[in-house]
Write a protein that holds these residues in place. Structure first.
Motif, PDB file in Angstrom:
ATOM      1  N   TYR A 107      -9.078   4.783   0.903  1.00 19.52           N
ATOM      2  CA  TYR A 107      -9.575   3.453   0.700  1.00 19.52           C
ATOM      3  C   TYR A 107     -11.160   3.247   1.178  1.00 19.52           C
ATOM      4  O   TYR A 107     -11.899   2.941   0.760  1.00 19.52           O
ATOM      5  CB  TYR A 107      -8.708   2.210   1.279  1.00 19.52           C
ATOM      6  CG  TYR A 107      -9.184   0.970   1.253  1.00 19.52           C
ATOM      7  CD1 TYR A 107      -9.582   0.239   0.230  1.00 19.52           C
ATOM      8  CD2 TYR A 107      -9.812   0.418   2.611  1.00 19.52           C
ATOM      9  CE1 TYR A 107     -10.084  -0.931   0.398  1.00 19.52           C
ATOM     10  CE2 TYR A 107     -10.117  -0.799   2.649  1.00 19.52           C
ATOM     11  CZ  TYR A 107     -10.233  -1.571   1.687  1.00 19.52           C
ATOM     12  OH  TYR A 107     -10.734  -2.922   1.877  1.00 19.52           O
ATOM     13  N   GLU A 108     -11.270   3.821   2.440  1.00 16.96           N
ATOM     14  CA  GLU A 108     -12.697   3.400   3.270  1.00 16.96           C
ATOM     15  C   GLU A 108     -13.655   4.352   2.675  1.00 16.96           C
ATOM     16  O   GLU A 108     -14.871   3.829   2.274  1.00 16.96           O
ATOM     17  CB  GLU A 108     -12.329   3.614   4.663  1.00 16.96           C
ATOM     18  CG  GLU A 108     -12.271   4.962   5.231  1.00 16.96           C
ATOM     19  CD  GLU A 108     -11.967   5.382   6.750  1.00 16.96           C
ATOM     20  OE1 GLU A 108     -12.970   5.891   7.325  1.00 16.96           O
ATOM     21  OE2 GLU A 108     -10.934   4.815   7.267  1.00 16.96           O
ATOM     22  N   VAL A 109     -13.466   5.571   2.156  1.00 19.11           N
ATOM     23  CA  VAL A 109     -14.331   6.530   1.720  1.00 19.11           C
ATOM     24  C   VAL A 109     -14.677   5.927   0.346  1.00 19.11           C
ATOM     25  O   VAL A 109     -15.909   5.638  -0.143  1.00 19.11           O
ATOM     26  CB  VAL A 109     -13.793   8.023   1.713  1.00 19.11           C
ATOM     27  CG1 VAL A 109     -14.809   8.725   0.703  1.00 19.11           C
ATOM     28  CG2 VAL A 109     -13.694   8.435   2.861  1.00 19.11           C
ATOM     29  N   MET A 162      -4.773   6.882  -5.013  1.00 16.88           N
ATOM     30  CA  MET A 162      -6.043   6.137  -5.015  1.00 16.88           C
ATOM     31  C   MET A 162      -6.093   5.495  -3.878  1.00 16.88           C
ATOM     32  O   MET A 162      -7.207   5.471  -2.961  1.00 16.88           O
ATOM     33  CB  MET A 162      -6.308   5.461  -6.197  1.00 16.88           C
ATOM     34  CG  MET A 162      -7.685   4.655  -6.347  1.00 16.88           C
ATOM     35  SD  MET A 162      -7.892   3.764  -7.664  1.00 16.88           S
ATOM     36  CE  MET A 162      -7.480   2.168  -7.083  1.00 16.88           C
ATOM     37  N   VAL A 163      -5.047   4.807  -3.457  1.00 18.70           N
ATOM     38  CA  VAL A 163      -4.894   3.971  -2.264  1.00 18.70           C
ATOM     39  C   VAL A 163      -3.649   3.922  -1.699  1.00 18.70           C
ATOM     40  O   VAL A 163      -2.806   4.568  -2.515  1.00 18.70           O
ATOM     41  CB  VAL A 163      -5.663   2.599  -2.335  1.00 18.70           C
ATOM     42  CG1 VAL A 163      -6.951   2.267  -2.481  1.00 18.70           C
ATOM     43  CG2 VAL A 163      -4.712   1.912  -3.555  1.00 18.70           C
ATOM     44  N   LEU A 164      -3.476   3.267  -0.467  1.00 16.25           N
ATOM     45  CA  LEU A 164      -1.971   3.578   0.156  1.00 16.25           C
ATOM     46  C   LEU A 164      -1.212   1.936  -0.013  1.00 16.25           C
ATOM     47  O   LEU A 164      -0.213   1.896   0.125  1.00 16.25           O
ATOM     48  CB  LEU A 164      -2.266   3.874   1.402  1.00 16.25           C
ATOM     49  CG  LEU A 164      -2.517   5.468   1.647  1.00 16.25           C
ATOM     50  CD1 LEU A 164      -2.488   5.806   3.015  1.00 16.25           C
ATOM     51  CD2 LEU A 164      -1.708   6.150   0.851  1.00 16.25           C
ATOM     52  N   THR A 207     -11.025  13.223   0.050  1.00 10.62           N
ATOM     53  CA  THR A 207     -10.521  13.240   1.603  1.00 10.62           C
ATOM     54  C   THR A 207      -8.937  13.048   1.307  1.00 10.62           C
ATOM     55  O   THR A 207      -8.354  13.042   0.484  1.00 10.62           O
ATOM     56  CB  THR A 207     -11.235  11.984   2.302  1.00 10.62           C
ATOM     57  OG1 THR A 207     -10.851  10.961   1.517  1.00 10.62           O
ATOM     58  CG2 THR A 207     -12.721  12.212   2.184  1.00 10.62           C
ATOM     59  N   VAL A 208      -8.479  12.956   2.841  1.00  9.12           N
ATOM     60  CA  VAL A 208      -6.876  12.738   2.907  1.00  9.12           C
ATOM     61  C   VAL A 208      -6.646  11.520   2.434  1.00  9.12           C
ATOM     62  O   VAL A 208      -7.577  10.530   2.789  1.00  9.12           O
ATOM     63  CB  VAL A 208      -6.456  13.219   4.249  1.00  9.12           C
ATOM     64  CG1 VAL A 208      -6.474  14.814   4.452  1.00  9.12           C
ATOM     65  CG2 VAL A 208      -7.242  12.264   5.374  1.00  9.12           C
ATOM     66  N   PRO A 209      -5.353  11.001   1.857  1.00  9.73           N
ATOM     67  CA  PRO A 209      -5.007   9.757   1.462  1.00  9.73           C
ATOM     68  C   PRO A 209      -5.181   8.873   2.359  1.00  9.73           C
ATOM     69  O   PRO A 209      -5.796   7.575   2.207  1.00  9.73           O
ATOM     70  CB  PRO A 209      -3.687   9.950   1.354  1.00  9.73           C
ATOM     71  CG  PRO A 209      -3.490  11.268   1.033  1.00  9.73           C
ATOM     72  CD  PRO A 209      -4.324  12.124   1.859  1.00  9.73           C
ATOM     73  N   ALA A 210      -5.207   8.873   3.704  1.00 10.59           N
ATOM     74  CA  ALA A 210      -5.292   7.812   4.952  1.00 10.59           C
ATOM     75  C   ALA A 210      -6.819   7.207   4.571  1.00 10.59           C
ATOM     76  O   ALA A 210      -6.823   6.122   5.228  1.00 10.59           O
ATOM     77  CB  ALA A 210      -5.092   8.274   6.082  1.00 10.59           C
ATOM     78  N   ILE A 238     -18.240   4.398  -1.039  1.00  8.81           N
ATOM     79  CA  ILE A 238     -19.091   5.167  -2.269  1.00  8.81           C
ATOM     80  C   ILE A 238     -19.432   3.911  -3.282  1.00  8.81           C
ATOM     81  O   ILE A 238     -20.829   3.785  -3.661  1.00  8.81           O
ATOM     82  CB  ILE A 238     -17.992   6.014  -3.153  1.00  8.81           C
ATOM     83  CG1 ILE A 238     -17.796   7.240  -2.003  1.00  8.81           C
ATOM     84  CG2 ILE A 238     -18.723   6.358  -4.491  1.00  8.81           C
ATOM     85  CD1 ILE A 238     -16.627   8.026  -2.768  1.00  8.81           C
ATOM     86  N   LEU A 239     -18.711   2.935  -3.271  1.00  8.17           N
ATOM     87  CA  LEU A 239     -19.148   1.604  -4.404  1.00  8.17           C
ATOM     88  C   LEU A 239     -20.113   0.930  -3.876  1.00  8.17           C
ATOM     89  O   LEU A 239     -21.081   0.512  -4.161  1.00  8.17           O
ATOM     90  CB  LEU A 239     -17.704   0.801  -4.571  1.00  8.17           C
ATOM     91  CG  LEU A 239     -16.607   1.744  -5.328  1.00  8.17           C
ATOM     92  CD1 LEU A 239     -15.176   0.776  -5.385  1.00  8.17           C
ATOM     93  CD2 LEU A 239     -17.013   1.663  -6.847  1.00  8.17           C
TER      94      LEU A 239
END
Ligand SMILES: NC(=O)c1ccc[n+]([C@@H]2O[C@H](COP(=O)([O-])OP(=O)(O)OC[C@H]3O[C@@H](n4cnc5c(N)ncnc54)[C@H](O)[C@@H]3O)[C@@H](O)[C@H]2O)c1
Length: 377
Positions: free
Chosen positions: A77-79, A96-98, A71-74, A83-84
């Motif tokens: 994190y939430e995606v 990986m995150v912002l 997905t897009v960087p923004a 998943i985890l």
């Protein structure tokens, strides 16, 4: 080696590369794809003969062990968190995150659940960058004391049909292209201690040059012209110029300067390329990059040039690492440290000061030719 069932969330531009290249690797079996835009998932699924799922359907799929976050960087994190939380290993595109907090949260969650968390870029596993690594590890250039990196162009809006995210916080050349450079520098030199930079944006808007939105303008809300200084834990000092405000330049992508010789490293956005050692008298000496399995050209780019493209190598290494009970190379500590370096550069630019980093990491293990060969089908 058992195959891992792979799912993909995010069926945009880069998903094509993953779906095309995953079959090169013996540990990967892509089973299903999903996207917030159902039509995008269905189109990719039809193109590559895999199943289209809703995002929730993919998170619950019994035949999927690892989900790749494209997905897009923004929303990385939430995606990745979803998943985890669904009990599946996560592998994310870069960055990986912002923020560091997001990175630490995902690392803790993965550890708590006994799951793997990995992140692109994996181009440092390419034949060129592993040849550079082998040269440094063998002492061929002595101790690395300095370096310079340049990644400069006029931007992404000419080719990407939806370039908005490149010009929003979380985009910009440091977070978008910096991961390739910084990750390669970390594997070659080691972790970074402190950073400084000047960061600005020369253009308030960008005009889309491709696709259905041709001619539309998008706002620029993040620095697009950054000159950074990196001080490594081993004392090496490196300059990094990352800009989307430059029409043309003649700088090489990456040079490292050692106590015995200099090392010319090709663009870390690619797996292959020419690596040379130059020291004292005489011409630079070419290192062998193409006998490494991930250095062999296997495609041509838009200009008809031979390219080595083994995207998915990091994912395949993570799958093998799960099977073998060892650490994977594109691991979350490396990705979080790279995020610390990148966000530190942006903070240093905004605050006009040096920033000391609060994270560190081990250099990822080198990937010898024989180890790379084992990952291939
Ligand atoms: N395009 C490239 O050449 C390239 C190269 C290397 C890495 N990357 C990285 O890959 C990632 C994706 O880039 P891209 O160019 O494919 O972007 P893109 O905009 O073409 O595709 C992103 C896709 O993610 C979907 N999406 C967005 N939010 C979602 C959500 N919450 N849940 C599910 N799906 C969602 C969108 O609908 C879209 O289809 C980025 O992190 C980028 O940095 C891109």
């Amino acid at each position: 080696m058992a195959k891992l069932g792979v799912g993909i969330i995010g069926c945009g531009n880069i998903s094509t590369s993953y779906l095309k290249l995953a079959p090169l690797f013996r540990s990967l079996d892509v089973r299903a794809v999903a996207d917030i835009n159902r039509a995008a998932a269905e189109a990719r699924a039809a193109e590559f003969g895999v199943r289209a799922e809703t995002v929730d359907g993919l998170l619950a799929a019994g035949d999927v062990d690892v989900i790749v976050n494209l997905t897009v960087p923004a929303v990385h994190y939430e995606v990745s968190k979803a998943i985890l939380n669904a009990g599946k290993h996560a592998y994310s595109e870069k960055p990986m995150v912002l923020t560091l907090d997001e990175g630490r949260d995902l690392v803790d969650l993965a550890a708590k659940r006994g799951l793997r968390l990995g992140s692109a870029p994996d181009t440092f596993l390419g034949g060129a960058h592993q040849a550079a690594r082998a040269a440094i590890d063998a002492g061929l250039i002595g101790r690395v004391v300095a370096g310079s990196c340049h990644v400069m162009s006029r931007g992404m809006e000419a080719w990407h049909p939806n370039p908005d995210f490149f010009f929003q916080p979380g985009g910009g050349p440091v977070l978008d292209l910096g991961p390739y450079y910084i990750t390669d520098l970390i594997q070659l030199i080691g972790p970074v201690k402190s950073v400084a930079s000047l960061a600005n944006a020369s253009f308030p808007t960008r005009t889309i040059g491709n696709g259905e939105r041709l001619g539309q303008t998008v706002p620029v809300d993040t620095p697009t012209n950054i000159h950074a200084l990196l001080e490594f834990a081993n004392g090496a000092t490196v300059t990094l110029s990352a800009s989307w405000d430059v029409w043309k330049n003649r700088h090489p992508n990456m040079e490292l300067y050692g106590t015995q010789a200099s090392l010319y490293v090709p663009d870390p956005n690619f797996f292959g390329g020419e690596v040379q050692i130059a020291g004292g008298e005489g011409d630079p000496v070419d290192l062998d990059t193409a006998s490494h399995p991930f250095g062999k050209p296997n495609m041509q780019d838009g200009q008809g040039r031979d390219r080595a493209n083994y995207r998915c190598a990091g994912l395949a290494d993570m799958a093998a690492a799960i099977d073998e009970g060892r650490q994977h190379r594109c691991d979350a500590d490396l990705a979080v440290h790279a995020v610390d370096v990148m966000t530190g550069i942006l903070r240093a630019g905004a605050e006009r000061r040096f920033v000391d980093l609060s994270t560190t990491c081990e250099r990822p293990a080198a990937l010898a030719a024989a180890e790379a060969q084992v990952l291939l089908a």
